[in-house]
Design an enzyme around this catalytic site. Structure first.
Site, mmCIF file in Angstrom:
data_model
loop_
_atom_site.group_PDB
_atom_site.id
_atom_site.type_symbol
_atom_site.label_atom_id
_atom_site.label_comp_id
_atom_site.label_asym_id
_atom_site.label_seq_id
_atom_site.Cartn_x
_atom_site.Cartn_y
_atom_site.Cartn_z
ATOM 1 N N TYR A 33 0.557 21.566 -43.260
ATOM 2 C CA TYR A 33 -0.681 21.012 -42.698
ATOM 3 C C TYR A 33 -0.399 19.747 -41.896
ATOM 4 O O TYR A 33 -0.866 19.592 -40.760
ATOM 5 C CB TYR A 33 -1.667 20.720 -43.828
ATOM 6 C CG TYR A 33 -3.033 20.287 -43.360
ATOM 7 C CD1 TYR A 33 -3.950 21.223 -42.881
ATOM 8 C CD2 TYR A 33 -3.418 18.950 -43.407
ATOM 9 C CE1 TYR A 33 -5.210 20.831 -42.460
ATOM 10 C CE2 TYR A 33 -4.678 18.554 -42.990
ATOM 11 C CZ TYR A 33 -5.567 19.498 -42.521
ATOM 12 O OH TYR A 33 -6.816 19.105 -42.100
ATOM 13 N N SER A 81 -6.564 15.326 -38.010
ATOM 14 C CA SER A 81 -6.671 14.778 -39.354
ATOM 15 C C SER A 81 -5.835 13.512 -39.447
ATOM 16 O O SER A 81 -4.892 13.310 -38.676
ATOM 17 C CB SER A 81 -6.155 15.799 -40.375
ATOM 18 O OG SER A 81 -5.957 15.223 -41.650
ATOM 19 N N LYS A 140 -1.001 19.163 -37.801
ATOM 20 C CA LYS A 140 -1.893 18.164 -37.223
ATOM 21 C C LYS A 140 -1.121 17.175 -36.344
ATOM 22 O O LYS A 140 -1.648 16.687 -35.332
ATOM 23 C CB LYS A 140 -2.656 17.431 -38.329
ATOM 24 C CG LYS A 140 -3.625 18.334 -39.094
ATOM 25 C CD LYS A 140 -4.629 19.024 -38.166
ATOM 26 C CE LYS A 140 -5.658 19.828 -38.938
ATOM 27 N NZ LYS A 140 -6.648 20.484 -38.050
#
Length: 247
Positions: A152, A139, A156
């Site tokens: 998150y 991402s 990533k």
């Protein structure tokens, strides 16, 4: 003049994790359309049933948050020639309120599962002398800090770093490993994070193309990284961001 890609991956078997929804679902459909034998992995039996009806793929139901389940699922899929690690979750919490449990769960699904599945698939490729390819779906969050996304973003960033190590170690066996790094992609998971216009409009304002990404657009980029057109691309984090990072 357009080229016929319907046989681009003929004779190849691809395992797609997180195939039930979003980018994984679009990737499974596209790879089947381009001639691959698809093995779809998801924790949702209903999503897998729909995908099997659509393309006749093989399916594996497993919760990749469980390390043993992840390894068993990957072993049951072997042998594969191509791997797309797309399974991922987003647990939204402010940094000061991010819990250890949510952080650990995010890392387990977004990073550890990718490690385990890739280990099993890569061992199979090496044993058979296959010059394979792996794409880890990362991402833009790997390099951009987003509010409410502490776990998150950390996961990533870790996935990108692990991918570079994979590219170095597996490249000597002819196995290429890259990540695809989309900006906000219009998936069910993204709706949870970006459904509020108060959040989405500032992000859209930073994208020169003035829109978010469609799952199929990411799937096409994944297919490029899996295919022969990218035969010398290894260890790259490829942004699909409409120019976000150029601004």
């Amino acid at each position: 003049m357009t080229s016929d890609r319907s046989t681009e991956f003929a004779g190849k078997t691809v395992l797609v994790t997180g195939a039930g929804k979003g980018i994984g679902h679009a990737t499974a459909l596209l790879m089947a359309e381009r001639g691959a034998r698809v093995i779809a992995l998801s924790r949702s039996t209903a999503d897998l049933a729909g995908l099997k009806d659509a393309i006749g793929c093989e399916t594996i139901c497993a919760d990749l948050a469980d390390a043993n389940a992840a390894r068993e699922a990957a072993r049951s899929a072997r042998p594969v020639d191509l791997l797309v690690n797309c399974a991922g979750i987003a647990e939204l919490q402010p940094f000061l309120d991010t819990t250890a449990d949510k952080f650990d769960l995010t890392m387990a699904v977004n990073v550890r599962a990718a490690l385990i599945v890739a280990q099993e698939c890569a061992r199979s490729m090496i044993e058979r002398g296959v010059k394979g390819a792996i794409v880890n779906v990362s991402s833009l969050s790997a390099t951009v800090g987003l509010p409410m996304h502490a776990a998150y973003c950390a996961s990533k960033g870790a996935l990108d770093a692990m991918t570079r190590v994979m590219a170095v170690e597996l490249g000597v066996h002819g196995i290429r490993v890259n990540t695809v790094n989309p900006v906000v992609t219009l998936t069910p998971m993204a709706e949870k994070a970006w459904g509020d216009p108060a959040k989405s409009q500032p992000m859209l304002a930073r994208i020169p193309l003035q829109r978010f990404v469609q799952p199929l657009e990411v799937a096409r980029t994944i297919a490029y990284l899996l295919g022969d057109d990218s035969s010398m691309v290894n260890g790259v984090s490829l942004a699909v961001d409409g120019g976000f990072q150029a601004g």
